[in-house]
Design an enzyme around this catalytic site. Sequence first.
Site, PDB file in Angstrom:
ATOM      1  CG  ASP A 227      -9.592  13.818 -16.410  1.00 25.13           C
ATOM      2  OD1 ASP A 227      -8.876  13.224 -17.237  1.00 25.13           O
ATOM      3  OD2 ASP A 227     -10.561  13.284 -15.848  1.00 25.13           O
TER       4      ASP A 227
ATOM      5  CE1 TYR B 189     -16.964   8.938 -16.687  1.00 25.37           C
ATOM      6  CE2 TYR B 189     -15.945   9.141 -14.526  1.00 25.37           C
ATOM      7  CZ  TYR B 189     -16.633   8.396 -15.473  1.00 25.37           C
ATOM      8  OH  TYR B 189     -16.987   7.109 -15.182  1.00 25.37           O
TER       9      TYR B 189
ATOM     10  NE  ARG C  54      -2.701   0.552   3.482  1.00 22.46           N
ATOM     11  CZ  ARG C  54      -2.101   1.171   4.507  1.00 22.46           C
ATOM     12  NH1 ARG C  54      -1.747   2.434   4.409  1.00 22.46           N
ATOM     13  NH2 ARG C  54      -1.863   0.531   5.634  1.00 22.46           N
TER      14      ARG C  54
ATOM     15  CE  LYS D  59     -12.052   5.006 -19.190  1.00 26.37           C
ATOM     16  NZ  LYS D  59     -12.208   5.942 -18.151  1.00 26.37           N
TER      17      LYS D  59
END
Length: 405
Positions: free
Chosen positions: A195, A121, A63, A220
């Site tokens: 973004d 988005y 982590r 993406k």
Amino acid sequence: MHKDILNRRKMGLGTLAIHMTDLHNETHAHALPIYQTSTYVFDGVEHGQSLWRGEQPGHIYSRLGNPNTQATADAIAALEGVGLSERPLGLLTGSGMAAVSTVALGLARVGETILSQRALYGASHTLFHQHLNAYGIQHATFDGHDLDDLEAALERHDSISMVYIESPANPTMKLTDVCGAVKLAHGAGIPVVMDNTFATPYLQQPLKMGVDVVLHSTTKYLTGHGTVVGGAVVTPHEDLFRDKLMPVLKTFGAVAGPMDAWLTSIGMKTLHVRMARHCENGMAVARFLEAHPAIEKVYYPGLESFEQYDLARTQMSDFGGMMSFELKGGYEAGAALMDNVQLATLAVSLGTVDTLIQHPASMTHFKNPPAVRAEMGISDGLVRLSVGIEDVDDIIADLEQALDA
Ligand code: PLP
């Protein structure tokens, strides 16, 4: 390859995409191995303590860091930093939304306002507008393609934690004048977060235009093959990275796993080659759709008819594979098109090697109320197309037969 050449000489985006992960390969394996482990072994207490104190490099627990996530984050940062004098810093998250929320939680405080553009988005809008409200963080919007509106919003609101932009915006393809937005926000002492999912660093380099934090849904184009849900954040500001972003990532825990990080790093090696073909195919498909009698309007930044074509040419080096369009027959015609494609896949997501088609009002932006969708510029008939890198004649033939049907 001599590893230090990547640090000594300025390399192009394609070379960095292929070789950056080599810097993390301590083995003789040609490809960076997958470190599918949750924890790491200490040689002794002293070794463990010095790792926790940050006195020597090494991993403790996945982590907090892992060779695959580190390698992929560094590679994305290197691509976003092409042309900058210093390489920026990057981190990898478990999804694009984890990247958005890591940045929002890192930068915004109770009572402050996140000022974002309206066309966004869907889930980013929902996060800012609904969920962060519950933690006392406000959300206000401005019209992303109107700098006067941004200027007015900056004057109207106190305690703005960040100006948040997305260009091209999903799914309307509306652009924000990045340099203009940066100038206004910085004039008011406010950082800009962007973004860059639709464009990728291949088409557009926000950090060079003064943006402070760039984020991605690596799901993406960066991964490119539809195999991973992931995200990334990149910034040149070391203090912001160290004091605000990394602590949120490590303690809220929205990290990527090693296998997903590895898949992204492998996909990214062909980013430049894929993007070149996405651009070529995107332009051909946009021109085909624009000339088709069943189509009302095509939104693609590379078309002369695109409202912000001049801006697209100044801030993007090419125009990519994303577009949206309206059919003359409205929603019914759009639904018929999507039900009749045979090569293209009816699915959300984008930026994969294959062509994907979807309907924002009933899919990606379904959770946004109709009034919010209208404000964003998403009509019920809008269709979004992510043009893949198949042979373009086959993509066009498929769309043609579906439009005829
Ligand atoms: N940003 C943009 C522009 C997107 O299109 C998406 C997803 O479609 C996201 C962020 C969120 O990414 P993810 O689905 O990987 O969480």
